[in-house]
Design a protein around this motif. Structure first.
Motif, PDB file in Angstrom:
ATOM      1  N   LYS A  65       4.359  -0.009  -4.164  1.00 49.47           N
ATOM      2  CA  LYS A  65       5.807   0.199  -4.278  1.00 49.47           C
ATOM      3  C   LYS A  65       6.331   0.930  -3.045  1.00 49.47           C
ATOM      4  CE  LYS A  65       9.378   2.109  -7.347  1.00 49.47           C
ATOM      5  NZ  LYS A  65      10.252   2.446  -6.249  1.00 49.47           N
ATOM      6  N   GLN A  66       5.601   1.967  -2.626  1.00 47.11           N
ATOM      7  CA  GLN A  66       6.019   2.699  -1.423  1.00 47.11           C
ATOM      8  C   GLN A  66       6.021   1.783  -0.201  1.00 47.11           C
ATOM      9  OE1 GLN A  66       3.370   6.050  -1.092  1.00 47.11           O
ATOM     10  NE2 GLN A  66       4.510   7.297  -2.563  1.00 47.11           N
ATOM     11  N   LEU A  67       4.999   0.924  -0.123  1.00 46.97           N
ATOM     12  CA  LEU A  67       4.912  -0.015   0.995  1.00 46.97           C
ATOM     13  C   LEU A  67       6.101  -0.977   0.969  1.00 46.97           C
ATOM     14  CD1 LEU A  67       3.363  -1.226   3.386  1.00 46.97           C
ATOM     15  CD2 LEU A  67       2.064  -2.591   1.741  1.00 46.97           C
ATOM     16  N   ALA A  68       6.414  -1.498  -0.221  1.00 49.26           N
ATOM     17  CA  ALA A  68       7.555  -2.412  -0.337  1.00 49.26           C
ATOM     18  C   ALA A  68       8.848  -1.692   0.042  1.00 49.26           C
ATOM     19  CB  ALA A  68       7.651  -2.960  -1.759  1.00 49.26           C
ATOM     20  N   ASP A  69       8.991  -0.435  -0.427  1.00 48.16           N
ATOM     21  CA  ASP A  69      10.184   0.345  -0.075  1.00 48.16           C
ATOM     22  C   ASP A  69      10.255   0.570   1.436  1.00 48.16           C
ATOM     23  OD1 ASP A  69      10.107   2.555  -3.007  1.00 48.16           O
ATOM     24  OD2 ASP A  69      10.790   0.473  -2.770  1.00 48.16           O
ATOM     25  N   ALA A  70       9.098   0.901   2.023  1.00 53.66           N
ATOM     26  CA  ALA A  70       9.071   1.163   3.462  1.00 53.66           C
ATOM     27  C   ALA A  70       9.398  -0.108   4.255  1.00 53.66           C
ATOM     28  CB  ALA A  70       7.711   1.713   3.868  1.00 53.66           C
ATOM     29  N   LYS A  71       8.874  -1.241   3.802  1.00 49.58           N
ATOM     30  CA  LYS A  71       9.176  -2.508   4.492  1.00 49.58           C
ATOM     31  C   LYS A  71      10.670  -2.832   4.390  1.00 49.58           C
ATOM     32  CE  LYS A  71       4.715  -4.859   4.259  1.00 49.58           C
ATOM     33  NZ  LYS A  71       3.946  -5.984   3.717  1.00 49.58           N
ATOM     34  N   ALA A  72      11.205  -2.612   3.169  1.00 47.85           N
ATOM     35  CA  ALA A  72      12.631  -2.877   2.984  1.00 47.85           C
ATOM     36  C   ALA A  72      13.462  -1.955   3.871  1.00 47.85           C
ATOM     37  CB  ALA A  72      13.022  -2.692   1.523  1.00 47.85           C
ATOM     38  N   ALA A  73      13.058  -0.693   3.925  1.00 50.94           N
ATOM     39  CA  ALA A  73      13.771   0.267   4.770  1.00 50.94           C
ATOM     40  C   ALA A  73      13.620  -0.113   6.243  1.00 50.94           C
ATOM     41  CB  ALA A  73      13.262   1.676   4.532  1.00 50.94           C
ATOM     42  N   ALA A  74      12.447  -0.602   6.608  1.00 51.68           N
ATOM     43  CA  ALA A  74      12.225  -1.006   8.002  1.00 51.68           C
ATOM     44  C   ALA A  74      13.119  -2.186   8.364  1.00 51.68           C
ATOM     45  CB  ALA A  74      10.759  -1.361   8.215  1.00 51.68           C
ATOM     46  N   GLU A  75      13.277  -3.111   7.441  1.00 44.11           N
ATOM     47  CA  GLU A  75      14.138  -4.256   7.704  1.00 44.11           C
ATOM     48  C   GLU A  75      15.602  -3.825   7.817  1.00 44.11           C
ATOM     49  OE1 GLU A  75      11.259  -7.374   5.276  1.00 44.11           O
ATOM     50  OE2 GLU A  75      13.307  -7.043   4.575  1.00 44.11           O
ATOM     51  N   ASP A  76      15.995  -2.898   6.943  1.00 41.40           N
ATOM     52  CA  ASP A  76      17.378  -2.395   6.988  1.00 41.40           C
ATOM     53  C   ASP A  76      17.643  -1.632   8.279  1.00 41.40           C
ATOM     54  OD1 ASP A  76      17.619  -1.573   3.423  1.00 41.40           O
ATOM     55  OD2 ASP A  76      17.878  -3.480   4.508  1.00 41.40           O
ATOM     56  N   ALA A  83      14.015   4.881  14.355  1.00 42.00           N
ATOM     57  CA  ALA A  83      13.779   4.861  12.915  1.00 42.00           C
ATOM     58  C   ALA A  83      12.836   3.715  12.570  1.00 42.00           C
ATOM     59  CB  ALA A  83      15.088   4.709  12.161  1.00 42.00           C
ATOM     60  N   ASN A  84      12.984   2.621  13.277  1.00 41.93           N
ATOM     61  CA  ASN A  84      12.129   1.466  13.068  1.00 41.93           C
ATOM     62  C   ASN A  84      10.681   1.807  13.413  1.00 41.93           C
ATOM     63  OD1 ASN A  84      11.468  -1.134  12.390  1.00 41.93           O
ATOM     64  ND2 ASN A  84      11.938  -1.955  14.409  1.00 41.93           N
ATOM     65  N   GLU A  85      10.470   2.500  14.511  1.00 44.72           N
ATOM     66  CA  GLU A  85       9.115   2.894  14.904  1.00 44.72           C
ATOM     67  C   GLU A  85       8.494   3.822  13.856  1.00 44.72           C
ATOM     68  OE1 GLU A  85       9.984   2.803  19.703  1.00 44.72           O
ATOM     69  OE2 GLU A  85       9.106   4.589  18.797  1.00 44.72           O
ATOM     70  N   THR A  86       9.291   4.756  13.381  1.00 45.66           N
ATOM     71  CA  THR A  86       8.816   5.683  12.356  1.00 45.66           C
ATOM     72  C   THR A  86       8.424   4.933  11.084  1.00 45.66           C
ATOM     73  OG1 THR A  86      10.279   7.405  13.215  1.00 45.66           O
ATOM     74  CG2 THR A  86       9.415   7.726  10.990  1.00 45.66           C
ATOM     75  N   LEU A  87       9.294   4.016  10.696  1.00 49.00           N
ATOM     76  CA  LEU A  87       9.011   3.238   9.493  1.00 49.00           C
ATOM     77  C   LEU A  87       7.799   2.329   9.694  1.00 49.00           C
ATOM     78  CD1 LEU A  87      12.628   2.324   8.304  1.00 49.00           C
ATOM     79  CD2 LEU A  87      11.034   3.959   7.271  1.00 49.00           C
ATOM     80  N   THR A  88       7.659   1.792  10.877  1.00 45.65           N
ATOM     81  CA  THR A  88       6.502   0.948  11.163  1.00 45.65           C
ATOM     82  C   THR A  88       5.215   1.764  11.041  1.00 45.65           C
ATOM     83  OG1 THR A  88       7.825  -0.431  12.651  1.00 45.65           O
ATOM     84  CG2 THR A  88       5.435  -0.592  12.871  1.00 45.65           C
ATOM     85  N   ARG A  89       5.235   2.978  11.590  1.00 44.59           N
ATOM     86  CA  ARG A  89       4.065   3.858  11.461  1.00 44.59           C
ATOM     87  C   ARG A  89       3.804   4.186   9.984  1.00 44.59           C
ATOM     88  NH1 ARG A  89       6.200   6.430  16.182  1.00 44.59           N
ATOM     89  NH2 ARG A  89       7.210   7.949  14.828  1.00 44.59           N
ATOM     90  N   LYS A  90       4.884   4.435   9.258  1.00 45.03           N
ATOM     91  CA  LYS A  90       4.741   4.753   7.839  1.00 45.03           C
ATOM     92  C   LYS A  90       4.158   3.556   7.083  1.00 45.03           C
ATOM     93  CE  LYS A  90       7.147   6.721   3.889  1.00 45.03           C
ATOM     94  NZ  LYS A  90       8.352   7.318   3.372  1.00 45.03           N
ATOM     95  N   ILE A  91       4.625   2.372   7.420  1.00 43.44           N
ATOM     96  CA  ILE A  91       4.104   1.152   6.799  1.00 43.44           C
ATOM     97  C   ILE A  91       2.616   1.015   7.103  1.00 43.44           C
ATOM     98  CG2 ILE A  91       4.118  -1.378   6.924  1.00 43.44           C
ATOM     99  CD1 ILE A  91       7.167  -1.200   7.220  1.00 43.44           C
ATOM    100  N   GLN A  92       2.276   1.225   8.348  1.00 44.69           N
ATOM    101  CA  GLN A  92       0.868   1.118   8.749  1.00 44.69           C
ATOM    102  C   GLN A  92       0.014   2.134   7.969  1.00 44.69           C
ATOM    103  OE1 GLN A  92       0.208   1.677  12.940  1.00 44.69           O
ATOM    104  NE2 GLN A  92      -1.947   1.147  12.823  1.00 44.69           N
TER     105      GLN A  92
END
Length: 164
Positions: A65-76, A83-92
């Motif tokens: 769920k966190q991964l899906a949320d992070a991906k959705a946030a990354a797309e937004d 912010a995209n780089e941060t979210l990408t790191r978080k996704i990873q």
């Protein structure tokens, strides 16, 4: 060798067999108790591993769920570079945690399966030993009956000899 000596020898033989059978029955009972304790321990381990398995499955769901949320946030946040780089790191990071949790889940499931197999083996062994113990107890009872019968015969012969 007189009949009396033969009878005494037979009684002594039966007594020794009865004692040996009792010792073997006691030993089998000890093994049964030990295996029952092992079985209880394995069942407790199964319960513990099942609980751990459940916790890991919940953790996997949470991480997914966190991964899906992070991906959705990354797309937004695609428009926002940092912010995209941060979210990408978080996704990873979340994907790595998910892989680790998945690996732990597989290992725990395998341990649970192995413990379950061992528990079944112990149950079969306990059953076999209980059967063996029952057999020894039956033999012991038969020998005790033979001993009592021989003793009775000896007393009867003694009475006959005394009356002569």
């Amino acid at each position: 060798m007189s009949m009396m000596d033969k009878l005494k020898e037979r009684i002594n033989t039966l007594r020794l067999e009865a004692e040996s059978s009792q010792d073997k029955a006691d030993e089998a009972l000890g093994r049964v108790k030990s295996l029952e304790q092992d079985l209880l321990s394995k069942e407790q381990e199964i319960t513990s591993l099942s609980h751990r398995n459940t916790l890991l499955e919940e953790q996997v769901e949470k991480l997914e769920k966190q991964l899906a949320d992070a991906k959705a946030a990354a797309e937004d946040g695609a428009a926002h570079g940092s912010a995209n780089e941060t979210l990408t790191r978080k996704i990873q990071t979340l994907e790595e945690e998910l892989e680790e949790a998945d690996k732990n889940l597989r290992e725990t499931t395998e341990k649970l399966r192995q413990t379950d197999v061992k528990a079944e083996q112990y149950e079969r062994k306990v059953s076999s030993l209980e059967t063996e113990r029952d057999s020894w107890e039956k033999k012991y009872e038969e020998l005790a009956d033979k001993y009592a019968e021989a003793k009775s015969e000896l007393e009867e012969i003694n009475k006959q000899l005394e009356s002569l």
